[in-house]
Write an enzyme that holds these catalytic residues in place. Sequence first.
Site, PDB file in Angstrom:
ATOM      1  N   LYS A  59       0.840  -1.202   0.000  1.00 15.44           N
ATOM      2  CA  LYS A  59       0.000   0.000   0.000  1.00 15.44           C
ATOM      3  C   LYS A  59       0.879   1.258   0.000  1.00 15.44           C
ATOM      4  O   LYS A  59       0.702   2.147  -0.835  1.00 15.44           O
ATOM      5  CB  LYS A  59      -0.906   0.025   1.246  1.00 15.44           C
ATOM      6  CG  LYS A  59      -1.794  -1.197   1.397  1.00 15.44           C
ATOM      7  CD  LYS A  59      -2.656  -1.118   2.627  1.00 15.44           C
ATOM      8  CE  LYS A  59      -1.923  -1.163   3.957  1.00 15.44           C
ATOM      9  NZ  LYS A  59      -1.198  -2.415   4.249  1.00 15.44           N
ATOM     10  N   ARG A  99      -9.623   1.013   9.198  1.00 19.71           N
ATOM     11  CA  ARG A  99      -9.305  -0.400   9.460  1.00 19.71           C
ATOM     12  C   ARG A  99     -10.364  -1.087  10.273  1.00 19.71           C
ATOM     13  O   ARG A  99     -10.229  -2.279  10.553  1.00 19.71           O
ATOM     14  CB  ARG A  99      -8.006  -0.490  10.258  1.00 19.71           C
ATOM     15  CG  ARG A  99      -6.822  -0.444   9.382  1.00 19.71           C
ATOM     16  CD  ARG A  99      -5.599  -0.662  10.210  1.00 19.71           C
ATOM     17  NE  ARG A  99      -4.552   0.076   9.585  1.00 19.71           N
ATOM     18  CZ  ARG A  99      -3.325  -0.345   9.445  1.00 19.71           C
ATOM     19  NH1 ARG A  99      -2.962  -1.492   9.936  1.00 19.71           N
ATOM     20  NH2 ARG A  99      -2.434   0.373   8.839  1.00 19.71           N
ATOM     21  N   ARG A 155      11.752  -6.021   4.366  1.00 15.45           N
ATOM     22  CA  ARG A 155      11.570  -4.556   4.328  1.00 15.45           C
ATOM     23  C   ARG A 155      12.568  -3.856   5.254  1.00 15.45           C
ATOM     24  O   ARG A 155      12.818  -4.303   6.366  1.00 15.45           O
ATOM     25  CB  ARG A 155      10.155  -4.192   4.769  1.00 15.45           C
ATOM     26  CG  ARG A 155       9.981  -2.682   4.951  1.00 15.45           C
ATOM     27  CD  ARG A 155       8.571  -2.248   5.093  1.00 15.45           C
ATOM     28  NE  ARG A 155       7.811  -3.012   6.076  1.00 15.45           N
ATOM     29  CZ  ARG A 155       6.482  -3.025   6.125  1.00 15.45           C
ATOM     30  NH1 ARG A 155       5.786  -2.339   5.264  1.00 15.45           N
ATOM     31  NH2 ARG A 155       5.856  -3.736   7.033  1.00 15.45           N
ATOM     32  N   ARG A 199      11.543  -2.525  10.897  1.00 14.76           N
ATOM     33  CA  ARG A 199      10.515  -2.048  11.829  1.00 14.76           C
ATOM     34  C   ARG A 199      10.334  -3.046  12.964  1.00 14.76           C
ATOM     35  O   ARG A 199      10.346  -4.247  12.726  1.00 14.76           O
ATOM     36  CB  ARG A 199       9.175  -1.880  11.082  1.00 14.76           C
ATOM     37  CG  ARG A 199       9.024  -0.542  10.434  1.00 14.76           C
ATOM     38  CD  ARG A 199       7.856  -0.446   9.502  1.00 14.76           C
ATOM     39  NE  ARG A 199       6.588  -0.998   9.962  1.00 14.76           N
ATOM     40  CZ  ARG A 199       5.448  -0.935   9.250  1.00 14.76           C
ATOM     41  NH1 ARG A 199       5.438  -0.335   8.066  1.00 14.76           N
ATOM     42  NH2 ARG A 199       4.341  -1.454   9.706  1.00 14.76           N
ATOM     43  N   ARG A 208      -0.581  -9.058  13.390  1.00 15.58           N
ATOM     44  CA  ARG A 208      -1.134  -8.015  12.508  1.00 15.58           C
ATOM     45  C   ARG A 208      -1.990  -8.633  11.404  1.00 15.58           C
ATOM     46  O   ARG A 208      -3.024  -8.107  11.037  1.00 15.58           O
ATOM     47  CB  ARG A 208       0.006  -7.182  11.898  1.00 15.58           C
ATOM     48  CG  ARG A 208       0.654  -6.251  12.918  1.00 15.58           C
ATOM     49  CD  ARG A 208       2.006  -5.739  12.466  1.00 15.58           C
ATOM     50  NE  ARG A 208       1.953  -5.005  11.219  1.00 15.58           N
ATOM     51  CZ  ARG A 208       2.988  -4.862  10.396  1.00 15.58           C
ATOM     52  NH1 ARG A 208       4.164  -5.409  10.701  1.00 15.58           N
ATOM     53  NH2 ARG A 208       2.864  -4.173   9.290  1.00 15.58           N
TER      54      ARG A 208
END
Length: 228
Positions: A13, A88, A127, A160, A171
Amino acid sequence: MVILMIGPPGAGKGTQVERLSRRYCLDKVGTGDILRQEVVKKSELGVKVEGYMKKGQLVPDDIIIDVVAGRMEWGSGCRGYLLDGFPRTQEQAQRLDHLLQERGEKIDLVFNIEVSEPELIRRISGRRICTKCFRLYHIDYLKPQVDELCDYCGIPLIQREDDREEVVRKRLTLYREETEPLLEYYRCQSKLIDINGNSHTEEVFRQISAYIDSHLTHGSRSKKAELK
Ligand code: AP5
């Protein structure tokens, strides 16, 4: 124009929103990015939300809605907004409708980026981000020029905290439980467009852009088949 980007963690996203905002002059409102910046600044908001984010929990609706409403109040020199990672929950979706109604605006398009779970895990585990400019990298798909350093800030990239495997699982579960039901909410309003997000960044961008171009030209959503 108001566009929403929905998808599980790691779907891409943020990557797409970055490019789309430049191409269409849309102001990006990424709730995850805004909160991360507050955490780094150690602001009052940052201190409040850090614990939820580290554990992979959703930040309470009231806090998030204030953040988005405040951000949209600044107004925008752009053509509209691209919302990344918001809403969300059902509560957030309803409060967004209300907020937009008060501003005389409405949601134009909602993109649902679908990616298989093994690919999500590959993307999240690889990432890396810069803690200064918050640019995104990936150890295989989007490497920095110099290993583990931001191309722009020259500082070491980090993983992260919420990208650790056990937090990612949490998540993903929360996404399935809280956010996925929203897809039906927008599908019923004929605003939802499913995007195959498994392909490379350029191809996903091409698919999404085709729908936005069509919306800008015709003022409404065209049928999938016409764009393929
Ligand atoms: P947030 O930052 O929004 O996390 P998320 O929704 O879980 O999404 P991600 O940032 O993990 O993934 P993404 O889809 O943006 O993928 P990306 O482009 O980075 O939220 C973090 C936390 O904040 C939440 O857990 C919660 O605590 C809180 N929060 C935020 N909003 C909230 C809300 N509304 N309500 C309550 N709490 C909220 O891509 C991932 C990687 O893959 C990158 O390395 C990228 O380079 C690579 N990549 C991207 N696309 C491709 C592709 N097509 N091919 C190959 N690689 C790709």
